[in-house]
Scaffold this motif. Structure first.
Motif, mmCIF file in Angstrom:
data_model
loop_
_atom_site.group_PDB
_atom_site.id
_atom_site.type_symbol
_atom_site.label_atom_id
_atom_site.label_comp_id
_atom_site.label_asym_id
_atom_site.label_seq_id
_atom_site.Cartn_x
_atom_site.Cartn_y
_atom_site.Cartn_z
ATOM 1 N N ALA A 58 0.832 -1.201 0.000
ATOM 2 C CA ALA A 58 0.000 0.000 0.000
ATOM 3 C C ALA A 58 0.871 1.256 0.000
ATOM 4 O O ALA A 58 0.593 2.223 -0.729
ATOM 5 N N LYS A 59 1.944 1.238 0.801
ATOM 6 C CA LYS A 59 2.857 2.378 0.845
ATOM 7 C C LYS A 59 3.560 2.553 -0.502
ATOM 8 O O LYS A 59 3.726 3.687 -0.991
ATOM 9 N N LEU A 60 3.965 1.450 -1.113
ATOM 10 C CA LEU A 60 4.641 1.533 -2.411
ATOM 11 C C LEU A 60 3.703 2.090 -3.477
ATOM 12 O O LEU A 60 4.121 2.879 -4.335
ATOM 13 N N ARG A 61 2.445 1.695 -3.410
ATOM 14 C CA ARG A 61 1.470 2.238 -4.367
ATOM 15 C C ARG A 61 1.293 3.750 -4.175
ATOM 16 O O ARG A 61 1.170 4.497 -5.151
ATOM 17 N N GLU A 62 1.310 4.190 -2.923
ATOM 18 C CA GLU A 62 1.232 5.636 -2.641
ATOM 19 C C GLU A 62 2.399 6.380 -3.299
ATOM 20 O O GLU A 62 2.246 7.548 -3.696
ATOM 21 N N LEU A 63 3.523 5.712 -3.393
ATOM 22 C CA LEU A 63 4.708 6.317 -3.987
ATOM 23 C C LEU A 63 4.754 6.137 -5.504
ATOM 24 O O LEU A 63 5.725 6.500 -6.157
ATOM 25 N N GLY A 64 3.682 5.553 -6.054
ATOM 26 C CA GLY A 64 3.571 5.415 -7.505
ATOM 27 C C GLY A 64 4.204 4.176 -8.076
ATOM 28 O O GLY A 64 4.385 4.085 -9.302
#
Length: 207
Positions: A198-204
């Motif tokens: 989820a955090k990686l997705r927030e970072l694109g």
């Protein structure tokens, strides 16, 4: 800035390592085992070997302090491979999604130079990384800023001009993730693959 590379810690993120796996068989009593792994073969002692001290030296020093536990102390590195249960499938799944999308991957691990070859030979997934900084080889350990500087230097050889803000670092130890963040990286404290993804997705990133 967009993320240009992801740096992985290994133990607790990709590889399932715990002294418990060995010492449950050697010290069945939980209270006694907890004392031994907290006060004798403690993580501070392990970090000495991860930082470049030889296993022979580290073992001798600890036996001198706790001679009555010599057999159990020697078992730590003589049977070290029994502390590895295998890979962590959910962490590997994250790595594979990034790798499939062409995201450059690197490794930064606190690991003894003497035991790391076992991991390299037994876990082919480690060959996915463009470079790996092994603490025992460079004689620096996380969270020392110097080992992060060494990692940046390695990444730059593949991605010239990369900036800290273009790097993600994933580690199951909060203080290491926070150290990366303090240096301008995106430090991710790994507590579960779902939260990390989820955090990686927030970072694109494509996970």
């Amino acid at each position: 800035m967009s993320i240009k590379a992801v740096v992985f810690d290994f133990g607790g993120v990709l590889i399932d390592w715990s002294p418990e796996y060995l010492y449950r068989t050697l010290i069945p009593d939980e209270t006694e085992r907890r004392w031994f792994l907290t006060d004798v073969c403690a993580m501070d002692w392990v970090i000495q070997q991860d930082g470049g001290q030889t296993i022979v030296e580290g073992t001798a020093e600890l036996i001198a302090k706790f001679p009555e536990h010599e057999t159990l102390i020697r078992a730590f590195y003589e049977r070290w491979h029994e502390m590895i249960a295998g890979v962590l499938d959910d962490g590997i799944a994250t790595l594979e999604k990034l790798d499939s999308a062409g995201v450059p991957l690197f490794g930064l691990t606190n690991w003894s130079a003497e035991t790391f070859p076992y991991a390299w030979e037994n876990f082919p997934v480690l060959r996915r990384f463009k470079d790996i900084v092994v603490s025992g080889r460079v004689k620096l350990v996380k969270p020392d800023p110097a080992i992060f500087a060494e990692m940046v230097k390695r990444v730059e050889s593949h991605l010239p001009g990369i900036q800290p803000a273009e790097l993600v670092f994933i580690d199951d130890d909060r203080k290491n993730a926070e150290a990366a963040t303090a240096l301008g990286w995106h430090g991710v404290h790994h507590t579960s693959a779902a939260k990390t993804d989820a955090k990686l997705r927030e970072l694109g990133l494509p996970v």
